[in-house]
Motif scaffolding. Sequence first.
Motif, PDB file in Angstrom:
ATOM      1  N   ALA A 177       0.842  -1.196   0.000  1.00 60.21           N
ATOM      2  CA  ALA A 177       0.000   0.000   0.000  1.00 60.21           C
ATOM      3  C   ALA A 177       0.876   1.244   0.000  1.00 60.21           C
ATOM      4  O   ALA A 177       1.916   1.290   0.656  1.00 60.21           O
ATOM      5  N   VAL A 178       0.446   2.250  -0.743  1.00 63.15           N
ATOM      6  CA  VAL A 178       1.138   3.535  -0.725  1.00 63.15           C
ATOM      7  C   VAL A 178       0.786   4.249   0.579  1.00 63.15           C
ATOM      8  O   VAL A 178      -0.398   4.439   0.890  1.00 63.15           O
ATOM      9  N   THR A 179       1.774   4.643   1.348  1.00 66.07           N
ATOM     10  CA  THR A 179       1.548   5.329   2.624  1.00 66.07           C
ATOM     11  C   THR A 179       2.554   6.455   2.787  1.00 66.07           C
ATOM     12  O   THR A 179       3.675   6.385   2.279  1.00 66.07           O
ATOM     13  N   ASP A 180       2.122   7.495   3.521  1.00 61.51           N
ATOM     14  CA  ASP A 180       3.011   8.600   3.916  1.00 61.51           C
ATOM     15  C   ASP A 180       3.726   9.257   2.745  1.00 61.51           C
ATOM     16  O   ASP A 180       4.896   9.625   2.857  1.00 61.51           O
ATOM     17  N   THR A 181       3.049   9.412   1.632  1.00 66.85           N
ATOM     18  CA  THR A 181       3.727  10.029   0.499  1.00 66.85           C
ATOM     19  C   THR A 181       2.732  10.428  -0.589  1.00 66.85           C
ATOM     20  O   THR A 181       1.564  10.019  -0.575  1.00 66.85           O
ATOM     21  N   ARG A 227      -3.710  11.839 -11.551  1.00 64.12           N
ATOM     22  CA  ARG A 227      -3.777  12.906 -10.554  1.00 64.12           C
ATOM     23  C   ARG A 227      -2.784  12.604  -9.432  1.00 64.12           C
ATOM     24  O   ARG A 227      -2.311  11.474  -9.283  1.00 64.12           O
ATOM     25  N   PHE A 228      -2.526  13.640  -8.628  1.00 61.09           N
ATOM     26  CA  PHE A 228      -1.642  13.474  -7.478  1.00 61.09           C
ATOM     27  C   PHE A 228      -2.486  13.269  -6.219  1.00 61.09           C
ATOM     28  O   PHE A 228      -3.334  14.101  -5.883  1.00 61.09           O
ATOM     29  N   PHE A 229      -2.241  12.146  -5.536  1.00 63.59           N
ATOM     30  CA  PHE A 229      -2.908  11.835  -4.279  1.00 63.59           C
ATOM     31  C   PHE A 229      -1.866  11.833  -3.165  1.00 63.59           C
ATOM     32  O   PHE A 229      -0.702  11.513  -3.393  1.00 63.59           O
ATOM     33  N   TYR A 230      -2.325  12.169  -1.968  1.00 65.87           N
ATOM     34  CA  TYR A 230      -1.422  12.029  -0.822  1.00 65.87           C
ATOM     35  C   TYR A 230      -2.044  11.020   0.134  1.00 65.87           C
ATOM     36  O   TYR A 230      -3.184  11.182   0.597  1.00 65.87           O
ATOM     37  N   PHE A 231      -1.284   9.970   0.440  1.00 66.68           N
ATOM     38  CA  PHE A 231      -1.763   8.895   1.299  1.00 66.68           C
ATOM     39  C   PHE A 231      -1.137   9.034   2.685  1.00 66.68           C
ATOM     40  O   PHE A 231       0.072   9.233   2.816  1.00 66.68           O
ATOM     41  N   ASN A 232      -1.972   8.907   3.738  1.00 69.90           N
ATOM     42  CA  ASN A 232      -1.456   9.025   5.099  1.00 69.90           C
ATOM     43  C   ASN A 232      -0.806   7.714   5.545  1.00 69.90           C
ATOM     44  O   ASN A 232      -0.657   6.773   4.758  1.00 69.90           O
ATOM     45  N   GLY A 233      -0.438   7.646   6.824  1.00 71.25           N
ATOM     46  CA  GLY A 233       0.274   6.475   7.337  1.00 71.25           C
ATOM     47  C   GLY A 233      -0.532   5.189   7.296  1.00 71.25           C
ATOM     48  O   GLY A 233       0.031   4.093   7.332  1.00 71.25           O
ATOM     49  N   GLN A 234      -1.866   5.304   7.228  1.00 73.58           N
ATOM     50  CA  GLN A 234      -2.722   4.114   7.149  1.00 73.58           C
ATOM     51  C   GLN A 234      -3.096   3.780   5.713  1.00 73.58           C
ATOM     52  O   GLN A 234      -3.854   2.835   5.460  1.00 73.58           O
ATOM     53  N   GLY A 235      -2.575   4.568   4.778  1.00 73.67           N
ATOM     54  CA  GLY A 235      -2.856   4.291   3.371  1.00 73.67           C
ATOM     55  C   GLY A 235      -4.113   4.952   2.852  1.00 73.67           C
ATOM     56  O   GLY A 235      -4.526   4.692   1.715  1.00 73.67           O
ATOM     57  N   GLN A 236      -4.736   5.831   3.639  1.00 71.48           N
ATOM     58  CA  GLN A 236      -5.947   6.516   3.189  1.00 71.48           C
ATOM     59  C   GLN A 236      -5.574   7.789   2.433  1.00 71.48           C
ATOM     60  O   GLN A 236      -4.713   8.550   2.874  1.00 71.48           O
ATOM     61  N   PRO A 237      -6.230   8.059   1.297  1.00 71.65           N
ATOM     62  CA  PRO A 237      -5.962   9.311   0.590  1.00 71.65           C
ATOM     63  C   PRO A 237      -6.579  10.485   1.337  1.00 71.65           C
ATOM     64  O   PRO A 237      -7.645  10.364   1.949  1.00 71.65           O
ATOM     65  N   ARG A 238      -5.868  11.616   1.316  1.00 70.72           N
ATOM     66  CA  ARG A 238      -6.424  12.837   1.885  1.00 70.72           C
ATOM     67  C   ARG A 238      -7.676  13.218   1.097  1.00 70.72           C
ATOM     68  O   ARG A 238      -7.658  13.261  -0.132  1.00 70.72           O
ATOM     69  N   THR A 239      -8.751  13.521   1.800  1.00 74.61           N
ATOM     70  CA  THR A 239      -9.990  13.905   1.138  1.00 74.61           C
ATOM     71  C   THR A 239     -10.661  15.035   1.905  1.00 74.61           C
ATOM     72  O   THR A 239     -10.422  15.220   3.099  1.00 74.61           O
ATOM     73  N   ALA A 240     -11.508  15.774   1.191  1.00 73.71           N
ATOM     74  CA  ALA A 240     -12.325  16.814   1.814  1.00 73.71           C
ATOM     75  C   ALA A 240     -13.727  16.262   2.031  1.00 73.71           C
ATOM     76  O   ALA A 240     -14.110  15.248   1.432  1.00 73.71           O
ATOM     77  N   PRO A 241     -14.535  16.893   2.897  1.00 68.08           N
ATOM     78  CA  PRO A 241     -15.939  16.483   3.026  1.00 68.08           C
ATOM     79  C   PRO A 241     -16.662  16.600   1.685  1.00 68.08           C
ATOM     80  O   PRO A 241     -16.232  17.346   0.795  1.00 68.08           O
ATOM     81  N   VAL A 242     -17.749  15.881   1.538  1.00 63.24           N
ATOM     82  CA  VAL A 242     -18.500  15.873   0.281  1.00 63.24           C
ATOM     83  C   VAL A 242     -18.904  17.295  -0.105  1.00 63.24           C
ATOM     84  O   VAL A 242     -19.448  18.045   0.698  1.00 63.24           O
ATOM     85  N   GLY A 243     -18.612  17.668  -1.348  1.00 59.27           N
ATOM     86  CA  GLY A 243     -19.001  18.972  -1.861  1.00 59.27           C
ATOM     87  C   GLY A 243     -18.141  20.126  -1.400  1.00 59.27           C
ATOM     88  O   GLY A 243     -18.463  21.292  -1.675  1.00 59.27           O
TER      89      GLY A 243
END
Length: 410
Positions: free
Chosen positions: A218-222, A239-255
């Motif tokens: 999993a892509v993490t921390d990068t 696109r460029f995604f940033y994944f945290n230490g748990q592998g989750q992509p940074r996201t904003a709330p819906v809308g």
Amino acid sequence: MKKLFFLAFNFCFILALTNLCFAGRFEKTGEYYRYFEDDGSVARDQIIEVDRKMYYVNDEGYAVFNSWIDKDGEMYYAGNDGVFKRDGVFDIDGYKYYLDAMGRLQKGWCGDNQEYYGDLEDGFLINGFQELEVPRDWATENEKEKTAWFYFDTNTCKRVYSENDPYISKMIGNRRYCFDQNGIMRTGWRLIRETEPAMKGWMYFVEETTDEFKFGEAVTDTWYSVEPPTEILPSMEVRFFYFNGQGQPRTAPVGKYQKVRLGDKTYLFNEYGYAVYGIHEVNGDYYYFGPSVSDCSMKTGYINKDVDNSGDGASYYFEGDGKGIIGAYNNKLYYKGKLQRATSEQKYAAIDVGNNRVYLVNSSGTIMKNRKKLKDGDGCAWTTNSAGLVISHDEGEYTPAEPPILSEDR
């Protein structure tokens, strides 16, 4: 020491045979036991079942214990009481083995749910990552895959797989991997959990080994550049995604959008998890996040080019916190970061930037200060104070301030 060992064996063996009812009988002969049939003959080279327990007597008729037994092409193991190990996983001589309900050593896929794999030559249960043949009777997401990677727990030798959800994320060492309900290691985008926004539940597992990642990790921390999952945004470019230490992509709330500080730069993420670029509005303020996918950090200061594609060659100014300035700066007028100017036909324009502030500017955006009855292209006369604010005019109308053109999520 040998005598003590046999005494211990005799004790265990006697306990195993005490109060059993059977046609033949075990009798002690010296330090060993023999099995006698009803007619008094000694049983030889046979597997004998007594009270649903299985034993083996060798060619000389003696019961075998603590030994592997090769009988008719099948391997069995008799424990220290002579009873066959059966129906499960057993530790024998430092290795684990799976023996079926009859005590036969199993090789290849084995266990009630094929959760183990016995070495094809020696039968010991394998562990760790293994590339193996996929059983033909398994339903998999790719019918053409003949082999796949699996992971077997190093302690239990049990296959790791998802019991409920389509996929699970498993931490192995200091890396995360994805496994489906068959235990096949999966790569690419995978939905690990249902969340809101949906993108937050996805993880990306690399499809080939690189200098930074191992195959399947999993892509993490990068940062990582990749196309979004088609289930979220079909036919999107990389696109460029940033994944945290748990592998989750940074996201904003819906809308919505969310500004995130990463290192010494600030980025803007949308609900789909990737960093956007261009001009965007966040909580009523305008920000500029660079010109491209690969250059999408927040920009500050002067931007002397047409970044909102308005076609008028506009200039901009964004303050230290990234907000597009509203009002006067260095004798120029800006609104939400965009330079305000009169057209060449107007010569001068009275720009309303809100909060009862109307500035008079020329066609280069310069604020006209301390002017009296300055006539525009239509002959209307304007008078301003020392700040360039309109204090009187005989005719003419105010021009609403023009904000930058917002970018789409590109």
